[in-house]
Design a protein around this motif. Sequence first.
Motif, mmCIF file in Angstrom:
data_model
loop_
_atom_site.group_PDB
_atom_site.id
_atom_site.type_symbol
_atom_site.label_atom_id
_atom_site.label_comp_id
_atom_site.label_asym_id
_atom_site.label_seq_id
_atom_site.Cartn_x
_atom_site.Cartn_y
_atom_site.Cartn_z
ATOM 1 N N ARG A 103 73.601 1.553 13.807
ATOM 2 C CA ARG A 103 74.478 1.766 14.879
ATOM 3 C C ARG A 103 74.548 3.338 14.622
ATOM 4 O O ARG A 103 74.296 3.946 13.792
ATOM 5 C CB ARG A 103 75.974 1.182 14.346
ATOM 6 C CG ARG A 103 75.795 -0.435 14.564
ATOM 7 C CD ARG A 103 77.978 -0.702 13.844
ATOM 8 N NE ARG A 103 77.664 -1.953 14.916
ATOM 9 C CZ ARG A 103 78.636 -2.538 14.463
ATOM 10 N NH1 ARG A 103 79.160 -2.399 13.269
ATOM 11 N NH2 ARG A 103 79.056 -3.928 14.886
ATOM 12 N N GLY A 104 74.617 4.156 15.606
ATOM 13 C CA GLY A 104 74.071 5.232 15.959
ATOM 14 C C GLY A 104 73.278 5.855 16.254
ATOM 15 O O GLY A 104 73.040 5.165 16.825
ATOM 16 N N ILE A 105 72.962 7.347 16.194
ATOM 17 C CA ILE A 105 71.608 8.251 16.173
ATOM 18 C C ILE A 105 70.662 8.312 15.088
ATOM 19 O O ILE A 105 70.842 8.615 14.410
ATOM 20 C CB ILE A 105 71.967 9.753 17.326
ATOM 21 C CG1 ILE A 105 73.126 8.958 18.307
ATOM 22 C CG2 ILE A 105 70.776 10.340 18.033
ATOM 23 C CD1 ILE A 105 72.324 7.906 19.788
ATOM 24 N N LEU A 106 69.485 7.636 15.259
ATOM 25 C CA LEU A 106 68.551 8.229 14.738
ATOM 26 C C LEU A 106 68.295 9.511 14.036
ATOM 27 O O LEU A 106 67.850 10.123 15.152
ATOM 28 C CB LEU A 106 67.332 7.612 14.825
ATOM 29 C CG LEU A 106 66.554 5.783 14.802
ATOM 30 C CD1 LEU A 106 66.085 5.031 15.097
ATOM 31 C CD2 LEU A 106 66.536 5.299 13.073
ATOM 32 N N PRO A 107 68.131 10.101 12.744
ATOM 33 C CA PRO A 107 68.157 11.518 12.699
ATOM 34 C C PRO A 107 66.995 12.109 14.122
ATOM 35 O O PRO A 107 66.025 11.457 13.662
ATOM 36 C CB PRO A 107 67.400 11.490 11.172
ATOM 37 C CG PRO A 107 68.149 9.943 10.892
ATOM 38 C CD PRO A 107 67.793 9.178 11.345
ATOM 39 N N ASP A 108 66.937 13.315 13.157
ATOM 40 C CA ASP A 108 65.745 14.266 14.930
ATOM 41 C C ASP A 108 64.566 14.159 13.658
ATOM 42 O O ASP A 108 64.853 14.876 12.389
ATOM 43 C CB ASP A 108 66.748 15.409 15.364
ATOM 44 C CG ASP A 108 65.669 16.332 15.774
ATOM 45 O OD1 ASP A 108 64.443 16.037 15.969
ATOM 46 O OD2 ASP A 108 66.198 17.221 15.919
ATOM 47 N N PRO A 109 63.355 13.959 13.484
ATOM 48 C CA PRO A 109 62.837 13.826 12.719
ATOM 49 C C PRO A 109 62.445 15.544 12.598
ATOM 50 O O PRO A 109 61.190 16.144 11.641
ATOM 51 C CB PRO A 109 61.501 13.605 13.162
ATOM 52 C CG PRO A 109 61.802 13.040 14.529
ATOM 53 C CD PRO A 109 63.286 13.010 15.184
ATOM 54 N N GLN A 110 62.589 16.455 13.539
ATOM 55 C CA GLN A 110 62.436 17.560 12.697
ATOM 56 C C GLN A 110 64.105 18.030 12.455
ATOM 57 O O GLN A 110 63.485 20.048 12.121
ATOM 58 C CB GLN A 110 62.758 18.359 14.077
ATOM 59 C CG GLN A 110 61.417 18.171 15.408
ATOM 60 C CD GLN A 110 60.212 18.124 15.069
ATOM 61 O OE1 GLN A 110 60.210 19.051 14.400
ATOM 62 N NE2 GLN A 110 59.256 17.579 14.875
ATOM 63 N N ARG A 111 64.361 17.398 11.905
ATOM 64 C CA ARG A 111 66.185 18.111 11.610
ATOM 65 C C ARG A 111 66.203 17.746 10.608
ATOM 66 O O ARG A 111 65.669 16.626 9.829
ATOM 67 C CB ARG A 111 66.638 17.829 11.857
ATOM 68 C CG ARG A 111 68.425 18.383 11.757
ATOM 69 C CD ARG A 111 70.040 18.062 12.050
ATOM 70 N NE ARG A 111 70.258 17.905 13.297
ATOM 71 C CZ ARG A 111 70.917 18.309 14.097
ATOM 72 N NH1 ARG A 111 71.843 16.884 13.436
ATOM 73 N NH2 ARG A 111 71.045 18.452 15.608
ATOM 74 N N PRO A 112 65.993 18.470 9.080
ATOM 75 C CA PRO A 112 65.700 18.363 7.543
ATOM 76 C C PRO A 112 67.204 17.543 6.998
ATOM 77 O O PRO A 112 67.995 18.539 7.117
ATOM 78 C CB PRO A 112 65.579 19.555 6.468
ATOM 79 C CG PRO A 112 65.865 20.066 8.052
ATOM 80 C CD PRO A 112 65.431 19.455 8.619
ATOM 81 N N LEU A 113 66.805 16.532 6.098
ATOM 82 C CA LEU A 113 68.092 15.968 5.804
ATOM 83 C C LEU A 113 68.299 16.527 4.428
ATOM 84 O O LEU A 113 66.906 16.400 3.886
ATOM 85 C CB LEU A 113 68.317 14.623 5.977
ATOM 86 C CG LEU A 113 68.288 14.107 7.289
ATOM 87 C CD1 LEU A 113 67.914 14.287 8.515
ATOM 88 C CD2 LEU A 113 68.802 12.512 7.067
ATOM 89 N N ALA A 114 69.686 16.323 4.019
ATOM 90 C CA ALA A 114 69.910 16.479 2.008
ATOM 91 C C ALA A 114 70.629 15.229 1.945
ATOM 92 O O ALA A 114 71.981 15.264 2.126
ATOM 93 C CB ALA A 114 70.997 17.804 2.169
#
Length: 317
Positions: A103-114
């Motif tokens: 549910r929601g929006i998949l992460p932007d592949p250009q944006r790093p996650l921590a």
Amino acid sequence: MVDSIIIDLAISRIPGLRGNEKIELLEKFDYNEGLSALTKKKIEQLLGKSLKPKLNIDEVKAGAEKDEEAARKLGISIVSFREERYPPLLREIYDPPILLFFRGILPDPQRPLAAIVGTRKPSSLAAGRAFKIGKELGEAGVPVVSGLALGIDSMAHRGNIEGRAPTVAVLGSGPDLVYPSSNRPLARQILLNGGLLISEYPPGTVPYKSNFPARNRIISALARGVLIIEAPVKSGALITAAFALEQGRDLWVDGLLMSAQGSAGTGALAEEGARPIFTAEEILREWNLEGPSLQTGEQTEGQSLSAKMAEYLDIKV
């Protein structure tokens, strides 16, 4: 499109196949032939192996159709390993899920996650640290990924929301069953802020204890680096740390807590080479990121779409 998703769901349900065999089947099956072509004989031909004699492929298909119907009714999206929008970092690991329910929006592949993880029973200092670092990362445009558990996970999500980033919660249950139930309001906040609730488990899957170690590999895989705030020796956060090392992710420990009482696991990681950090700025410098960023129109669109998802969170566990 629906038929293709049901084929994926059916493949995910076939007993006796390893994850890599299911992915092989996804890649080899001709989706133009439709669901009816997914037969026991066809599967055995494509994989070059015999399936269990008692396998009832019609029952597998019926279960897949129920999964698709439940997801559709509950506003849950499905993404398959074969799709381009599947998270690219997750695709790289040894045993990626073949399907993700979200549910929601998949992460932007250009944006790093921590990733920020730790004990469910943190000290007040550790809880504050998780919130502070999550918030500072959010202010710099870095979403935090964690497991929506009590304690460190929840505080990291809350801080990231305060920093206006689309935080990501990976569940050990179906995305319709928020666990613990006391975190349903937090899950709603995550969606309203343009974030994501995601799981490899279909709707209706209860939070079995065995689901959570597997869930941890997804937390680390989605992230570029993993920060352990506070963890005792037998903490599940150490499982996430082990996955991070296996997956080639950065691994840090909170430098203020690695010698604290109740944080023996964190201290052990530091002794084994995990790098102590004291501020979110250290992560940003290491990744060559500076200052607030990524507060874009795309996020606004995500917030609007996620708000529509939040209404489903009144479902009881």
